[in-house]
Design a protein around this motif. Sequence first.
Motif, short mmCIF file in Angstrom:
data_model
loop_
_atom_site.label_atom_id
_atom_site.label_comp_id
_atom_site.label_asym_id
_atom_site.label_seq_id
_atom_site.Cartn_x
_atom_site.Cartn_y
_atom_site.Cartn_z
N UNK A 1 -2.13 12.67 2.08
CA UNK A 1 -3.07 11.60 1.76
C UNK A 1 -4.22 11.54 2.76
N UNK B 1 0.84 -1.19 0.00
CA UNK B 1 0.00 0.00 0.00
C UNK B 1 0.89 1.26 0.00
N UNK C 1 -1.99 6.29 4.55
CA UNK C 1 -3.01 6.16 5.60
C UNK C 1 -3.46 4.72 5.70
N UNK C 2 -3.69 4.13 4.52
CA UNK C 2 -4.16 2.76 4.55
C UNK C 2 -3.07 1.80 5.01
N UNK D 1 2.10 2.14 -3.17
CA UNK D 1 1.07 2.70 -4.06
C UNK D 1 0.55 4.04 -3.56
N UNK D 2 1.37 4.73 -2.78
CA UNK D 2 1.00 6.07 -2.33
C UNK D 2 -0.28 6.09 -1.54
N UNK D 3 -0.41 5.11 -0.59
CA UNK D 3 -1.57 5.15 0.30
C UNK D 3 -1.08 4.97 1.72
#
Lengths: 199, 101, 643
Positions: free
Chosen positions: A133, A46, A53-54, A49-51
């Motif tokens: 994000x 994740x 927070x997740x 993939x530039x997420x």
Amino acid sequence: MPLDNVVFWVFAPISVASAIAMLVMRNAVHAALFLIVNFFTIAVMYLLLDAPFLFAVQIIVYAGAIMVLFLFVIMLLGVDRGDDVRERLWGQRWIAGALALAFVLEVGFAVRAAIGLSTRVPGGFDRVNAAGNTQALAKVLFRDYFFPFEVTSVLLIIAAIAAMVLAQRKARAITQAEMDAASAPAGSPAGSPAPEVPA
Amino acid sequence: MRTPIAYFLILSSILFALGTVGVLIRRNALLIFMSVELQLNAVNLTLIAFSRMHNDLNGQVLAFFSMVVAAAEVVVGLAIIVSVYRRRQTVDVDAARDLRW
Amino acid sequence: MVGALGSEVVVAAPATGAMQLLWLIPALPLAVAGVNLFAGRKLGKGAGWLAVLAVLSSFGLAVASVLQLASLPGDARLFIQHGFDWFAVGNFTVAVDLRLDTLSATMILVVTGIGLLIHLYAVGYMEGDPRYGRFFAYLNLFVFFMLMLVLAENYLLLYLGWEGVGLCSYLLIGFWFEKTENANAAKKAFVTTRIGDTAMLIGLALIVAKFGTLDYAAVFGAAGSVLTKGTATTIALLLFAGAVGKSAQIPLHVWLPDAMAGPTPVSALIHAATMVTAGVYLVIRSSVIFEISGTALVVVTVIGLATLLFAGLCAIGQDDIKRVLAYSTISQLGYMFVAAGLRAYTAALFMLVAHAFYKALMFLGAGSVMHGMHEETDMKKMGGLIRRMPVTGWTFVIGALALAGLPPLAGFFAKDQILEIANQTGRQWVYVLGTLGAIISALYIGRLIFLTFFGRARTEEAEHAHESPWVMTIPLLALSLGAAFLGVLVQRSPEGPFSIWAESAVGTPPAGEFGLPVAALSTIAAAISVLTLAATWAIYASGRIDWMALRVRLAPIQRLFANGWYVDDYYSTILVAPGKAAAAFTASVVDAKIIDGAMNGIGVGTRRLASVGRKLQTGYVRTYAAAIFLGGVGILVYLGFRI
């Protein structure tokens, strides 16, 4: 070598290996632990993939809460000893393997047909992640998805209540024999099992 | 990012397939449930990969909700398994085969 | 308006009068039949008297209508009453119309008059029967259908009556159906006449095809121009086939002797006076068509002669009193067909009327004899009954002498005129064979009366026989008057008042100048009948000849006659046995194995399929999961190929 490539090619095999390990482990606790490893690797994906927070949420919720819950239950029920190796259903393993392989190939072909195997996405999620994000996600979540958000919170409450109800131990009805035994002299060897109280 | 996006998708499909194999092969209900969680994670990965591909945050929101609901589902599912265990003293799914020909 | 035979006739439609009530004549018996069918049990004895009342009213109306018809001028004696439109299919319409001309007038008088006497007789004869009411319902229903048959103005209505009388005959022959042989006789009658009826129906279809209508007026009017000789022959022969069945001519005669299983009033009414004469009526009515085809008339004559001789010989060998009379009826009907074939329609019609009187009389008398002899019908066990049952006996003798052609009784005039016409129009072979038939007739009827009524009583029952009650003897007396005086009153010669009366409907009989003079022919006829009767008296009643020994010596011949020349056995082997075998085959193989097998096979097959299919439900969750996954991958593959 670009960093994300390295990261990817390190963690992807770990991910697959831990998944396979989870599948073949006889001991349930070992399997759960390998699954946690898998969740960690996915969290790293994740991040790639530039997420971010997740990435955090995945670790906190999945690895931190859900798997812990699993481990509690496994150890509570004492089912960590493995189930026996012999497969009772004829051809089940072959079917499973064949279908899985077919599935992967199929998706591979579909992806290749749709977006090509070497398309790179433009760098940076920057335009979207402008203020960060988390902020961007919050904006979308509390604006466009406000109603599902509220519903989901209700869902969580319901789930909690359901779990409490389902896991409750019901009071066993006291039989006549037990009543007689209870009012009989206390020194009776059989004793009277006390009714179990709701947990 | 230099990794082609397709790799993420293929990775996720492999994980999904492994999760399904786990559902089909394992007999312990808890392990089956864990395989289902693996499947869910694979799908989340797909969602986020596509979200990145299309520069759209909706995929991430969807994955977020998926996680929340998966949590709720795990809660209820485990409660059921516990209750079934109390009744039958086993979590072997092969034991529940009364409804057959 | 066109009358019969295509002659132009002016119809005077009366504004008032009994003829307007023509429709009531068949309607009254129908209504009472309905009442008796549904309320017969409650009425009890009243059912019988109600039925008698119905026929009496019809008879009264018939007399009134005929008197009114007679008051019309000779060539205008025709009245058609339009009832209602029955149905229409395209251009083909059928209406319920009634026709009163002299032919149908004669028939309705015979049907209602003799029917009335027989109803009265039946009130006494059927007393105590558990299904009393239903018997009279059937009897009235029969009268209704017979009246429809003769009053019809189109062939379809005639066919309605035709089938209806067949139905009532079946119901009444098998009235005591608890005995299997009665039920079998009823079935035999129905099936045998059915063969004729089917041919007749084809004939009617041909008429529709050629004329587009079934109305008498239209058909007879256009027959000359529409029909070729061949078509006319075909139609005529098909219609005659129906007549052969209904009037029990060779080869469809086999049902009538067995029909004697029914109650005697039934035998008298249906199988002597009315239903069996329907065939003769049909031929006379359709004479236009028959005359266009000369061949058909020859066929009619030939069959009539053959039947006359064949049945007469059979009658000589019978021991059962009713069977003698049955074969006698068949034989006498042959005479009527001979007359019709010679185009002597008035003579045939007069013979029909006379025969109705004396044959009904003899049947009722036989019933009376059976009543007195406790249902015994074997003549060998009778004898000397005339002293113990005088009324029955003497009326029966009158009827018998009429049949034998003893002057001046009715039968003499009837038979003599037929033979006279045969002789004088040059058909000598018809004359010779007809005279032979007369000898045979006198033989069997003489044998009957001398064995039954004269000589010494041969058994205990005959010793103690008693006379029947007045309800049964009054009709006998009434009929004997008719049998005795009818000829003298209305038909002393072929040009007598009866012929003149009937001519307006059927045309004049052929005249001829060949052969012997009339006086000589009459003398020969009278002499024959007297001599034959004397011979039978000598054999059977005088006690001088041991007829039992004679019978033993002629045993093979006697058995041949008694068994009806074994025709029944031939039919049984050639027709009935294969039919039964085919039916058995169809029932046990086609129905039981093939059809049932197919049905059961569907069930068995479904069960087998199910027992294979249910193995899918293994009970294992993982199998189901695998199945779901398989489906999912399948869909993916399919979609993949589409892309």
